[in-house]
Scaffold this active site. Sequence first.
Site, PDB file in Angstrom:
ATOM      1  N   THR A 201     -59.212  30.205 -21.353  1.00  0.00           N
ATOM      2  CA  THR A 201     -59.223  29.277 -20.234  1.00  0.00           C
ATOM      3  C   THR A 201     -58.603  27.978 -20.660  1.00  0.00           C
ATOM      4  O   THR A 201     -58.938  27.419 -21.699  1.00  0.00           O
ATOM      5  CB  THR A 201     -60.652  29.024 -19.737  1.00  0.00           C
TER       6      THR A 201
ATOM      7  N   HIS B  64     -49.828  12.691 -32.990  1.00  0.00           N
ATOM      8  CA  HIS B  64     -50.710  11.676 -33.565  1.00  0.00           C
ATOM      9  C   HIS B  64     -51.738  11.137 -32.618  1.00  0.00           C
ATOM     10  O   HIS B  64     -52.892  10.980 -32.938  1.00  0.00           O
ATOM     11  CB  HIS B  64     -49.894  10.436 -33.950  1.00  0.00           C
TER      12      HIS B  64
ATOM     13  N   ASN C  21     -42.733  26.758 -40.296  1.00  0.00           N
ATOM     14  CA  ASN C  21     -42.249  27.353 -39.043  1.00  0.00           C
ATOM     15  C   ASN C  21     -40.734  27.609 -39.016  1.00  0.00           C
ATOM     16  O   ASN C  21     -39.989  27.041 -39.802  1.00  0.00           O
ATOM     17  CB  ASN C  21     -42.651  26.446 -37.883  1.00  0.00           C
TER      18      ASN C  21
ATOM     19  N   ALA D 208     -43.046  30.353 -34.488  1.00  0.00           N
ATOM     20  CA  ALA D 208     -43.790  30.058 -33.262  1.00  0.00           C
ATOM     21  C   ALA D 208     -43.054  30.671 -32.073  1.00  0.00           C
ATOM     22  O   ALA D 208     -43.650  31.094 -31.094  1.00  0.00           O
ATOM     23  CB  ALA D 208     -43.931  28.554 -33.082  1.00  0.00           C
TER      24      ALA D 208
HETATM   25  P1  GDP Z   1     -42.287  19.952 -30.871  1.00  0.00           P
HETATM   26  O1  GDP Z   1     -41.444  18.757 -30.602  1.00  0.00           O
HETATM   27  O2  GDP Z   1     -42.802  19.934 -32.270  1.00  0.00           O
HETATM   28  O3  GDP Z   1     -43.363  20.185 -29.853  1.00  0.00           O
HETATM   29  O4  GDP Z   1     -41.281  21.201 -30.853  1.00  0.00           O
HETATM   30  P2  GDP Z   1     -41.079  22.298 -29.714  1.00  0.00           P
HETATM   31  O5  GDP Z   1     -42.167  23.282 -29.689  1.00  0.00           O
HETATM   32  O6  GDP Z   1     -40.751  21.616 -28.443  1.00  0.00           O
HETATM   33  O7  GDP Z   1     -39.786  23.029 -30.313  1.00  0.00           O
HETATM   34  C1  GDP Z   1     -38.587  22.338 -30.543  1.00  0.00           C
HETATM   35  C2  GDP Z   1     -37.428  23.316 -30.474  1.00  0.00           C
HETATM   36  O8  GDP Z   1     -37.526  24.248 -31.528  1.00  0.00           O
HETATM   37  C3  GDP Z   1     -37.410  24.124 -29.184  1.00  0.00           C
HETATM   38  O9  GDP Z   1     -36.086  24.314 -28.801  1.00  0.00           O
HETATM   39  C4  GDP Z   1     -38.045  25.425 -29.589  1.00  0.00           C
HETATM   40  O10 GDP Z   1     -37.625  26.489 -28.792  1.00  0.00           O
HETATM   41  C5  GDP Z   1     -37.584  25.561 -31.020  1.00  0.00           C
HETATM   42  N1  GDP Z   1     -38.533  26.333 -31.832  1.00  0.00           N
HETATM   43  C6  GDP Z   1     -39.864  26.149 -31.937  1.00  0.00           C
HETATM   44  N2  GDP Z   1     -40.391  27.045 -32.777  1.00  0.00           N
HETATM   45  C7  GDP Z   1     -39.378  27.804 -33.206  1.00  0.00           C
HETATM   46  C8  GDP Z   1     -39.291  28.926 -34.094  1.00  0.00           C
HETATM   47  O11 GDP Z   1     -40.257  29.408 -34.669  1.00  0.00           O
HETATM   48  N3  GDP Z   1     -38.038  29.450 -34.302  1.00  0.00           N
HETATM   49  C9  GDP Z   1     -36.928  28.942 -33.692  1.00  0.00           C
HETATM   50  N4  GDP Z   1     -35.753  29.526 -33.966  1.00  0.00           N
HETATM   51  N5  GDP Z   1     -36.984  27.913 -32.858  1.00  0.00           N
HETATM   52  C10 GDP Z   1     -38.190  27.356 -32.606  1.00  0.00           C
END
Ligand code: GDP
Length: 457
Positions: A44, A85, A135, A204
Amino acid sequence: AAKSDDVLRSPVLCVLGHVDTGKTKMLDTIRRTNVQLGEAGGITQQLGATRVPAEAIIQRCGRVKGFTPEKVKIPGFLIIDTPGHESFANLRSRGSSLCDFAILVVDIMHGIEPQTLESIKLLIKRKTPFVVALNKVDRLYGYESNPQKDIYQHLKSQNMNTQLEFKERYEKIVVEFAEQGINVILAPDNKDVNEYISMVPTSAQLGDGVGNIMAYIVEHSQKYLSDRLGYIEDVDCTVMEVRSLPGLGTTIDVILVNGTLKTSDIIVLTGTDGPIVTQIRDILMPAPLREIRVKADYEHYKEIKGSQSVKILAKNLDKCVAGLPLFVCNRTDELEILKKDAHDQLQKALTSIKKKAEGVYVQASTLGSLEALLEFLKTQKIPYSNVNIGPVHKKDVQKAATMLEHNSEFACILAFDVPVDREVQQFADREGVRIFQANIIYHLEDSFLKYREELRL
Ligand code: GDP
Ligand code: MG
């Protein structure tokens, strides 16, 4: 209070790390776990947090080596939805952190970045245990994804060059952490959690390793945090957000870590103008996720038990300060003590901040955003001499005006996400105090730096 040894509550988890490392993706992927589970899994999405029940964890960890469903003693995870943060800093409880465990996301292609370091500092300061998600392993050349497998076994089945690239990048990151005085090691090789921080390779995006990281958190929290996670009846509750909603008035979103909240409970909160005493009128949670989520679709609760996050309706919440505890008053003779507690919470938080003799006046809406702004000002070498929470009042202007005698360039207020009345603005104009107002930290910094430049010209 009595502590029932066997009953554990859900650990509260946070996701931190540098921008673009995949924090949001990680949250999404952990949440998505149970879409395949359908109704039964019952993840949820609560207010500002997602509850991931044990069944959903078990499903995701099915292939993780050494993991068995019987091992899961916690009822699930409560994951804070907003990574970063500020939300972490808001999760404070009596000076320590409400966050039981954190995931620090590092991009394996980039290694340690500036906000990685800031996150580590915050985690260490609050003594919050964490695991590093290494990651974006899918970006290793030639990597073949399989989210179903145990990540360590799966890495060994990659072609030789991919394995080599992983090893090189992994070793480089180990060195980068070591330079910061932190020992990191792959989770299965970690024989001493006091000495080493574990790392789990993940994607991720594709889901690889996410089961491993979830299994790690289950094991670590049950093994090392069981004291902290033992459910107790004493209410431990923190206000996360103060929000005004059409039809509902000002509401607060809280995280209840321990204990029970009931409608008609008398509660005591910290307000910008002193303690607030009010009565819970209603407890709301968003309806469980459906295909299309209808906005403002809430379910009502008479009683709620930790760990959960809920919205509370009550009168007089306008001036409530986010980032501080909610107290429940069980007996009338407790009331004065709790009011004093509520008052002291804010004072203590504000006085514990180290300030300079000369510097700007900083004002923010929540303790979390204040802390985030101060961290930022530090990196920009902009000193601050005073801080406050809530709307800018005349007395704030007066305090800022004292800088006119010392160093007039600091006779200004950086007002972050807080209102300034016209009357107060006029007063500031007369006194010669500049007020910079913004809802984005960077904008605030920009206007201050520009103003400083102008003074120099
Ligand atoms: P945040 O700023 O840390 O929240 O990062 P996001 O989750 O928004 O991810 C930033 C970018 O990295 C996005 O374009 C995602 O699709 C990409 N991304 C996140 N995790 C991965 C991963 O495990 N592999 C790849 N290739 N791209 C990822
Ligand atoms: Mg994000």
